[in-house]
Design a protein around this motif. Structure first.
Motif, PDB file in Angstrom:
ATOM      1  N   ASN A  45       0.830  -1.199   0.000  1.00  0.00           N
ATOM      2  CA  ASN A  45       0.000   0.000   0.000  1.00  0.00           C
ATOM      3  C   ASN A  45       0.870   1.257   0.000  1.00  0.00           C
ATOM      4  OD1 ASN A  45      -2.356   1.506   0.049  1.00  0.00           O
ATOM      5  ND2 ASN A  45      -2.473   1.492   2.277  1.00  0.00           N
ATOM      6  N   SER A  46       1.919   1.267   0.813  1.00  0.00           N
ATOM      7  CA  SER A  46       2.822   2.422   0.870  1.00  0.00           C
ATOM      8  C   SER A  46       3.544   2.619  -0.448  1.00  0.00           C
ATOM      9  CB  SER A  46       3.852   2.229   1.988  1.00  0.00           C
ATOM     10  OG  SER A  46       3.210   2.166   3.230  1.00  0.00           O
ATOM     11  N   ASN A  48       2.496   1.772  -3.412  1.00  0.00           N
ATOM     12  CA  ASN A  48       1.531   2.295  -4.384  1.00  0.00           C
ATOM     13  C   ASN A  48       1.241   3.772  -4.156  1.00  0.00           C
ATOM     14  OD1 ASN A  48       1.343  -0.171  -5.670  1.00  0.00           O
ATOM     15  ND2 ASN A  48      -0.427  -0.834  -4.480  1.00  0.00           N
ATOM     16  N   LYS A  49       1.137   4.190  -2.902  1.00  0.00           N
ATOM     17  CA  LYS A  49       0.907   5.607  -2.611  1.00  0.00           C
ATOM     18  C   LYS A  49       2.088   6.453  -3.050  1.00  0.00           C
ATOM     19  CE  LYS A  49      -2.434   5.256   1.121  1.00  0.00           C
ATOM     20  NZ  LYS A  49      -2.768   5.639   2.484  1.00  0.00           N
ATOM     21  N   CYS A  50       3.306   5.976  -2.804  1.00  0.00           N
ATOM     22  CA  CYS A  50       4.493   6.715  -3.233  1.00  0.00           C
ATOM     23  C   CYS A  50       4.558   6.809  -4.751  1.00  0.00           C
ATOM     24  CB  CYS A  50       5.756   6.048  -2.704  1.00  0.00           C
ATOM     25  SG  CYS A  50       6.001   6.260  -0.937  1.00  0.00           S
ATOM     26  N   ARG A  51       4.258   5.716  -5.407  1.00  0.00           N
ATOM     27  CA  ARG A  51       4.270   5.707  -6.870  1.00  0.00           C
ATOM     28  C   ARG A  51       3.247   6.701  -7.410  1.00  0.00           C
ATOM     29  NH1 ARG A  51       3.727   0.077  -9.281  1.00  0.00           N
ATOM     30  NH2 ARG A  51       5.950   0.055  -8.881  1.00  0.00           N
ATOM     31  N   ASN A  52       2.055   6.727  -6.826  1.00  0.00           N
ATOM     32  CA  ASN A  52       1.021   7.663  -7.275  1.00  0.00           C
ATOM     33  C   ASN A  52       1.451   9.102  -7.046  1.00  0.00           C
ATOM     34  OD1 ASN A  52      -0.631   5.605  -8.107  1.00  0.00           O
ATOM     35  ND2 ASN A  52      -1.829   5.558  -6.219  1.00  0.00           N
ATOM     36  N   LEU A  53       2.112   9.376  -5.920  1.00  0.00           N
ATOM     37  CA  LEU A  53       2.591  10.730  -5.657  1.00  0.00           C
ATOM     38  C   LEU A  53       3.637  11.156  -6.687  1.00  0.00           C
ATOM     39  CD1 LEU A  53       2.932  10.889  -1.785  1.00  0.00           C
ATOM     40  CD2 LEU A  53       1.492  12.316  -3.224  1.00  0.00           C
ATOM     41  N   SER A  57       1.927  14.120  -9.156  1.00  0.00           N
ATOM     42  CA  SER A  57       2.125  15.453  -8.574  1.00  0.00           C
ATOM     43  C   SER A  57       2.598  16.433  -9.642  1.00  0.00           C
ATOM     44  CB  SER A  57       3.139  15.398  -7.431  1.00  0.00           C
ATOM     45  OG  SER A  57       4.391  14.960  -7.914  1.00  0.00           O
TER      46      SER A  57
END
Length: 60
Positions: A45-46, A48-53, A57
């Motif tokens: 989950n972390s 994926n969140k970093c990748r999305n950021l 951004s």
């Protein structure tokens, strides 16, 4: 490490019985399996969140 623990419980002998046959050992392995699964979920989950950021951004 978890895989090593499971392997050892299947091979190790104490009091003439496989260690994995003892209820207390089986319970601890079950608890550990749940913790490993939860940790893997948190890491994925972390990631994926970093990748999305990184990819969504706006540059300053």
């Amino acid at each position: 490490m978890f895989e090593l623990t499971v392997t050892y419980s299947k091979q190790g002998v104490q009091f003439g019985r496989l260690i994995g046959k003892f209820q207390a050992v089986r319970r601890q392995i079950t608890i550990l399996a749940g913790e490993v699964t939860a940790a893997k979920s948190i890491v994925i989950n972390s990631k994926n969140k970093c990748r999305n950021l990184l990819f969504t951004s706006n540059p300053i």
